[in-house]
Design a protein around this motif. Structure first.
Motif, PDB file in Angstrom:
ATOM      1  N   VAL A 161       0.854  -1.466  -0.055  1.00  0.00           N
ATOM      2  CA  VAL A 161      -0.113  -0.194   0.007  1.00  0.00           C
ATOM      3  C   VAL A 161       0.894   1.331  -0.043  1.00  0.00           C
ATOM      4  O   VAL A 161       1.533   1.520   0.933  1.00  0.00           O
ATOM      5  N   PRO A 162       0.881   1.891  -1.038  1.00  0.00           N
ATOM      6  CA  PRO A 162       1.820   3.307  -0.901  1.00  0.00           C
ATOM      7  C   PRO A 162       1.196   4.159   0.005  1.00  0.00           C
ATOM      8  O   PRO A 162       0.084   4.587   0.144  1.00  0.00           O
ATOM      9  N   THR A 163       2.171   4.661   0.951  1.00  0.00           N
ATOM     10  CA  THR A 163       1.590   5.290   2.090  1.00  0.00           C
ATOM     11  C   THR A 163       2.579   6.825   2.079  1.00  0.00           C
ATOM     12  O   THR A 163       3.610   6.562   1.667  1.00  0.00           O
ATOM     13  N   VAL A 164       2.151   7.597   2.950  1.00  0.00           N
ATOM     14  CA  VAL A 164       2.795   8.747   3.001  1.00  0.00           C
ATOM     15  C   VAL A 164       3.162   9.327   4.283  1.00  0.00           C
ATOM     16  O   VAL A 164       4.002   9.913   4.697  1.00  0.00           O
ATOM     17  N   SER A 165       2.645   8.531   5.305  1.00  0.00           N
ATOM     18  CA  SER A 165       2.547   8.607   6.919  1.00  0.00           C
ATOM     19  C   SER A 165       2.349   7.701   7.558  1.00  0.00           C
ATOM     20  O   SER A 165       1.740   7.756   8.602  1.00  0.00           O
ATOM     21  N   ASP A 166       2.678   6.370   7.520  1.00  0.00           N
ATOM     22  CA  ASP A 166       2.506   5.335   7.977  1.00  0.00           C
ATOM     23  C   ASP A 166       3.566   5.102   9.092  1.00  0.00           C
ATOM     24  O   ASP A 166       4.613   4.320   8.820  1.00  0.00           O
ATOM     25  N   LYS A 180      -1.236   1.549   6.866  1.00  0.00           N
ATOM     26  CA  LYS A 180      -2.326   2.364   6.922  1.00  0.00           C
ATOM     27  C   LYS A 180      -1.580   3.758   7.445  1.00  0.00           C
ATOM     28  O   LYS A 180      -0.935   3.738   8.305  1.00  0.00           O
ATOM     29  N   ASP A 181      -1.761   5.041   6.626  1.00  0.00           N
ATOM     30  CA  ASP A 181      -1.296   6.150   7.219  1.00  0.00           C
ATOM     31  C   ASP A 181      -2.021   6.449   8.553  1.00  0.00           C
ATOM     32  O   ASP A 181      -2.922   6.618   8.708  1.00  0.00           O
ATOM     33  N   ASP A 182      -1.076   7.374   9.185  1.00  0.00           N
ATOM     34  CA  ASP A 182      -1.184   7.980  10.705  1.00  0.00           C
ATOM     35  C   ASP A 182      -1.102   9.477  10.475  1.00  0.00           C
ATOM     36  O   ASP A 182      -0.773  10.066   9.327  1.00  0.00           O
ATOM     37  N   ASP A 202      -3.713   7.182   2.742  1.00  0.00           N
ATOM     38  CA  ASP A 202      -4.527   5.901   2.759  1.00  0.00           C
ATOM     39  C   ASP A 202      -4.819   5.438   4.043  1.00  0.00           C
ATOM     40  O   ASP A 202      -4.071   4.678   4.766  1.00  0.00           O
ATOM     41  N   PHE A 203      -5.553   6.068   4.828  1.00  0.00           N
ATOM     42  CA  PHE A 203      -6.001   5.793   6.056  1.00  0.00           C
ATOM     43  C   PHE A 203      -6.796   4.593   6.517  1.00  0.00           C
ATOM     44  O   PHE A 203      -6.446   3.922   7.525  1.00  0.00           O
ATOM     45  N   THR A 204      -7.401   4.001   5.530  1.00  0.00           N
ATOM     46  CA  THR A 204      -8.004   2.721   5.653  1.00  0.00           C
ATOM     47  C   THR A 204      -7.230   1.659   5.122  1.00  0.00           C
ATOM     48  O   THR A 204      -7.414   0.487   5.499  1.00  0.00           O
ATOM     49  N   GLY A 205      -6.082   1.726   4.535  1.00  0.00           N
ATOM     50  CA  GLY A 205      -5.133   0.747   3.954  1.00  0.00           C
ATOM     51  C   GLY A 205      -5.480  -0.084   2.848  1.00  0.00           C
ATOM     52  O   GLY A 205      -5.298  -1.252   2.789  1.00  0.00           O
ATOM     53  N   ASP A 206      -6.442   0.458   2.064  1.00  0.00           N
ATOM     54  CA  ASP A 206      -7.260  -0.602   1.216  1.00  0.00           C
ATOM     55  C   ASP A 206      -6.453  -0.185  -0.337  1.00  0.00           C
ATOM     56  O   ASP A 206      -6.701  -0.776  -1.319  1.00  0.00           O
ATOM     57  N   GLY A 207      -5.461   0.542  -0.490  1.00  0.00           N
ATOM     58  CA  GLY A 207      -4.887   0.948  -1.650  1.00  0.00           C
ATOM     59  C   GLY A 207      -5.385   2.035  -2.401  1.00  0.00           C
ATOM     60  O   GLY A 207      -5.013   2.181  -3.481  1.00  0.00           O
ATOM     61  N   VAL A 253     -12.289  12.641   8.425  1.00  0.00           N
ATOM     62  CA  VAL A 253     -11.798  11.600   6.950  1.00  0.00           C
ATOM     63  C   VAL A 253     -12.940  11.410   5.898  1.00  0.00           C
ATOM     64  O   VAL A 253     -14.050  11.066   6.345  1.00  0.00           O
ATOM     65  N   GLY A 254     -12.386  11.482   4.821  1.00  0.00           N
ATOM     66  CA  GLY A 254     -13.473  11.166   3.749  1.00  0.00           C
ATOM     67  C   GLY A 254     -12.627  10.006   3.161  1.00  0.00           C
ATOM     68  O   GLY A 254     -11.489  10.003   2.280  1.00  0.00           O
ATOM     69  N   ALA A 255     -13.103   8.596   3.044  1.00  0.00           N
ATOM     70  CA  ALA A 255     -12.652   7.647   2.363  1.00  0.00           C
ATOM     71  C   ALA A 255     -13.005   7.449   0.836  1.00  0.00           C
ATOM     72  O   ALA A 255     -14.269   7.614   0.665  1.00  0.00           O
ATOM     73  N   SER A 256     -11.952   7.108  -0.015  1.00  0.00           N
ATOM     74  CA  SER A 256     -12.348   6.960  -1.218  1.00  0.00           C
ATOM     75  C   SER A 256     -12.908   5.515  -1.483  1.00  0.00           C
ATOM     76  O   SER A 256     -12.380   4.417  -0.941  1.00  0.00           O
ATOM     77  N   ASP A 257     -13.809   5.385  -2.312  1.00  0.00           N
ATOM     78  CA  ASP A 257     -14.474   4.246  -2.899  1.00  0.00           C
ATOM     79  C   ASP A 257     -13.967   3.994  -4.248  1.00  0.00           C
ATOM     80  O   ASP A 257     -14.630   3.038  -4.891  1.00  0.00           O
ATOM     81  N   GLY A 258     -13.122   4.748  -4.924  1.00  0.00           N
ATOM     82  CA  GLY A 258     -12.745   4.625  -6.177  1.00  0.00           C
ATOM     83  C   GLY A 258     -13.241   5.547  -7.218  1.00  0.00           C
ATOM     84  O   GLY A 258     -12.719   5.905  -8.147  1.00  0.00           O
ATOM     85  N   THR A 259     -14.351   6.272  -6.770  1.00  0.00           N
ATOM     86  CA  THR A 259     -15.269   7.134  -7.632  1.00  0.00           C
ATOM     87  C   THR A 259     -15.448   8.302  -6.972  1.00  0.00           C
ATOM     88  O   THR A 259     -15.742   9.379  -7.274  1.00  0.00           O
TER      89      THR A 259
END
Length: 645
Positions: free
Chosen positions: A323-328, A334-336, A588-593, A610-616
Motif C-alpha cells: 500500500v503506497p503510504t505517506v505517513s505510516d 495504514k497512514d497515520d 490511505d488511512f483505511t489501508g485499502d490501496g 476523513v473522507g474515505a475513497s471508494d474509487g469514484t
C-alpha cells in the motif's frame, strides 16, 4: 581407488616461510589471471570455487558439511572473487546467502548477495574431458611452504581415465591439490577461453606443507556434463515491489551470445508460459511491471532460448504490491497523522489509524524536533516500511535533520542528513525519485530561477549537493506537488499555475532527472488559491490529482491519471469537506490501496475528519476520526502542500 583426503582447510594459524612455487608444486598466478576463481571463507575454514554466473559460485559439497541438502549456510560464509593477491583490494567480496546441492554428485552452488557484473564467469560447456588431456587447476589452498598463502596458485594436470562422476588428475612436476583447494576450478584453456571441466574434490596432498605422503594424485568432481543443471539452478528471477511498480530481475545466461528474455506474469503460482501472459521481452536483465494495484501478489517467470534451441525457464519469483503510504509511522499499511507544535517546545504527537479512526490522545513521539519556523515533512528515508520525519531549517543554514520511526516513536535528536539544502523560502518536498524504496528530498527554488534540486537517500544520509534535476519547473508562485503519475515506481513532479489559468504540468523521473518541459496534463484545474494535492484515489497504480476549494464551498474535485494525462473536468468527489482555512491532506488511512482525504480544523477545536475513497468518490460527510488533535497553528503531517500554513 585410493582413499584420498578431503581438502577443506582449517586455519589454525600461519606458518612463516619463504615464497613458494605451488599448488603444491605449481606457480603463483599472475595479477588478474583466472579472475573467476574465488576463495570461500567459512567460519574458520576455507575452500576455493569458481564464478559461473553473476550471483553464483560452484564449489565442492565438502566445503559445506553442515548443508548436505543445501539451503541457508549453516555457518556464515564469504566469497572473494577476482582477487589474485588477497593482500590487495581488487575484485569483489560478497556473502553467501544460499546453497544448492547437486542430487547425486559432490557439487555445490553458492549464491551471493551481490551481482558481480564486471568479472567474466568461467565458461560452461565444451567438449567432454578425455584421458591424457591437460587441464589447469587453480586454488587458494596451502602450498609446499605456506600454510595460508595470500596468492592464487595454479598448475597443469594430466587427466587419467575419466569416470561418469570424476576426473583423476596427475600434476606436472609432482603437483597436487592441498588443503583449501577443495572446490577450486579444473578447466581447459582453449582459444582464449577457460572451460570448466570439474571442481577439486580430494587429493593425496603430495608436496603440501607438513604432509609426508609420497603418493601423488588429485581427484576432481566432473562438471563438464552439468552445464544444463548449472544454468537451470542459476537462472533465478527476483521481484521487488516499490509503490505502484514491480521490477523483475535475473542473472544473465552467459556463454550464449546475445539472448532475448521473455517475461510472463500472473496471479497464479504456476505462471503458464502463454503469449497472453507475456508482459514484455528484453535483451537486458530486468523489466518494469508498472501501474499495479495495491495488496496483490504477482508471480513471474523468465524464459529464454539458448543457442542450441533449448528453452530455459527461470524459477518463479513472487512479490505482493504494498500500500503506497505517506505517513505510516507504525508500518502497518495504514497512514497515520502527526502534529508539530514547533516554536520553543517543538513537540511531535502522533495518532495511529486503526482503519476507522485515529487512536491516541497526546501521545508524544518526539520532544525536540522542528523548532520555530522549520518545515517538517514525512517519508520513509531508510526504507524499512515505517515513515520517518525530516525537518528543513531553510533560511541561511539549509540544514536537514531526520528522526527515524521505530514503530512507537521517532528516534534521533539533531541527526543531520544534509547540511546544504533548501535555503531562504525555497519549497522542500519528499518522494522516492530513483525508485529504490527509500524516500529522497527535493527543493523547488520557484521564482525566476525555477530550478529543482534532488538529494537521494542512501538510508543514512541524503547524498548530493546542488544536483539539479530540472532547470525550468514551477516558476513564480506556482505550486509543486510530488506523485507517481505514470505508475513506474519513481515519483514525478507536477506544478499547478492556479490563478486564472488553472494549468497543470508534469515532469517525469527517469531515476536521474526530471524529464519534460511544459508537458501539460490538464488545462482547467485548481484556480485562485485552491489547494492541490496528489494520491492514487481510484487504486489503479497511478497517482491522480485533487483540489480543495475550501472557503464556504468546501468542494473537492479529482482528475484521474491514465498515464499520459489527468482525465476529468469539474468532477466533484466531495462537496462538504475542508471549510474555511482548514488544512486538508491526502493519505490511505483505511489501508485499502485507495488514497483518502483528511482535514484538520486546528484552532480551538482540534477535530480531524476523513473522507474515505471508494474509487469514484470520497464517502462520508463530517466523519470524525479524532476530536483532540492539532490545535492553534500547529503543523500537521500529512498535509496537502509542503508549506500549507
Amino acid at each position: 581407488m585410493f582413499a584420498f583426503t578431503a581438502l577443506v582447510a582449517v586455519a589454525f594459524g600461519v606458518v612463516i616461510a619463504p615464497p613458494a612455487q605451488a599448488v603444491s608444486s605449481g606457480a603463483a598466478a599472475a595479477d588478474g589471471a583466472y579472475g573467476f576463481t574465488a576463495k570461500i571463507e567459512i567460519d574458520g575454514s576455507a575452500c576455493s570455487g569458481a564464478l559461473v554466473a553473476s550471483e553464483w559460485i560452484v564449489t565442492s559439497a565438502t566445503c559445506f558439511p553442515g548443508n548436505p541438502q543445501g539451503g541457508v549456510p549453516a555457518k556464515a560464509a564469504t566469497a572473494i572473487i577476482g582477487r589474485t593477491d588477497l593482500s590487495g583490494t581488487t575484485g569483489k567480496v560478497a556473502k553467501v546467502t544460499n546453497l544448492v546441492s547437486h542430487p547425486s554428485r559432490g557439487v555445490m552452488l553458492a549464491r551471493l548477495d551481490t551481482a558481480i557484473t564486471d568479472i567474466a564467469p568461467v565458461t560452461l560447456g565444451g567438449a567432454a574431458t578425455m584421458a591424457g588431456e591437460k587441464l589447469r587447476l587453480a586454488g587458494y589452498g596451502r602450498t609446499g611452504t605456506e600454510w595460508v598463502p595470500n596468492k592464487l596458485h595454479s598448475a597443469l594436470f594430466t587427466v587419467g581415465t575419466p569416470t561418469a562422476d570424476s576426473l583423476p588428475l596427475t600434476g606436472d612436476n609432482g603437483a597436487d591439490a592441498c588443503k583449501g583447494d577443495a572446490g577450486g576450478p579444473v578447466f581447459r584453456e582453449t582459444a582464449g577461453k577457460f572451460e570448466l571441466a570439474g571442481v577439486v574434490g580430494a587429493s593425496w596432498q603430495h608436496g603440501c606443507l607438513t604432509v609426508t605422503e609420497t603418493r601423488q594424485g588429485t581427484n576432481a568432481t566432473r562438471t563438464d556434463d552439468l552445464t544444463a543443471w548449472i544454468r537451470q539452478q542459476t537462472f533465478v528471477a527476483t521481484a521487488k515491489a516499490v509503490d505502484h511498480a514491480i521490477t523483475i530481475s535475473w542473472a544473465p545466461v552467459t556463454g550464449q551470445g546475445q539472448l532475448t528474455y521473455r517475461i510472463y506474469a500472473g496471479q497464479e503460482p504456476d505462471v503458464p508460459v502463454a503469449e497472453e501472459r507475456r508482459i514484455g521481452s528484453t535483451a537486458g536483465t530486468s523489466i518494469l511491471h508498472k501501474s499495479l494495484t495495491a495488496k496483490k501478489t504477482w508471480y513471474y517467470r523468465v524464459v529464454t532460448t539458448l543457442a542450441d534451441g533449448t528453452s530455459l525457464s527461470s524459477s518463479v519469483a513472487s512479490v505482493t504490491t504494498p500500500v503506497p503510504t505517506v505517513s505510516d509511522f507504525s508500518g502497518d499499511g495504514k497512514d497515520d497523522i502527526a502534529t508539530f507544535t514547533r516554536g520553543a517546545t517543538a513537540d511531535v504527537y502522533a495518532a495511529m489509524s486503526d482503519g476507522a479512526k485515529f487512536v491516541g490522545n497526546s501521545v508524544k513521539w518526539h520532544d525536540r524536533f522542528a523548532t520555530n519556523n522549520e518545515v517538517p515533512l514525512a517519508g520513509d528515508f531508510d526504507g524499512d516500511g515505517k515513515t520517518d520525519l525530516a525537518t528543513f531549517t531553510r533560511g541561511t543554514l539549509g540544514d536537514v535533520y531526520v528522526a527515524l520511526s521505530d514503530g512507537g516513536k521517532f528516534v534521533g535528536d539533531s541527526q543531520q542528513w544534509h547540511g546544504d539544502f533548501a535555503f531562504g523560502d525555497e519549497i522542500p518536498a519528499v518522494g522516492d525519485f530513483d525508485g529504490d524504496g527509500k524516500d529522497d528530498i527535493a527543493v523547488f527554488t520557484r521564482g525566476t530561477a525555477a530550478s529543482v534540486y534532488v538529494a537521494l537517500s542512501d538510508g543514512k544520509k541524503f547524498v548530493g549537493n546542488g544536483v539539479k534535476w530540472h532547470g525550468r519547473f514551477a516558476g513564480g508562485a506556482e505550486v509543486p506537488v510530488v506523485g507517481d503519475f505514470d505508475g513506474d515506481g519513481k515519483d514525478d513532479i507536477a506544478c499547478f499555475t492556479r490563478g486564472t489559468a488553472g494549468d497543470v504540468f508534469v515532469a517525469f523521473s527517469d531515476g536521474g532527472k526530471f524529464v519534460g518541459d511544459s508537458l501539460q496534463w490538464h488545462g482547467d484545474f485548481a484556480f485562485g488559491d485552491e489547494i492541490p494535492a496528489s494520491g492514487d484515489f481510484d487504486g489503479d497504480g497511478k497517482d491522480d490529482i485533487a483540489v480543495f476549494t475550501r472557503g464556504t464551498s468546501a468542494d473537492v474535485y479529482v482528475a484521474l491519471s491514465n498515464g499520459v494525462r489527468f482525465v476529468g473536468n469539474s468532477v466533484k468527489w466531495h462537496d462538504n469537506f475542508a471549510y474555511g482555512t482548514e488544512l486538508p491532506a491526502i493519505g490511505d488511512f483505511t489501508g485499502d490501496g485507495k488514497a483518502d482525504i483528511v482535514t484538520y480544523t486546528r484552532g480551538t477545536k482540534g477535530d480531524v475528519y476523513v473522507g474515505a475513497s471508494d474509487g469514484t468518490k470520497f464517502v462520508g460527510a463530517s466523519v470524525l476520526w479524532h476530536g483532540d488533535f492539532a490545535f492553534g497553528e500547529e503543523v500537521t503531517v500529512p498535509r496537502a502542500f509542503a508549506l500549507g500554513f
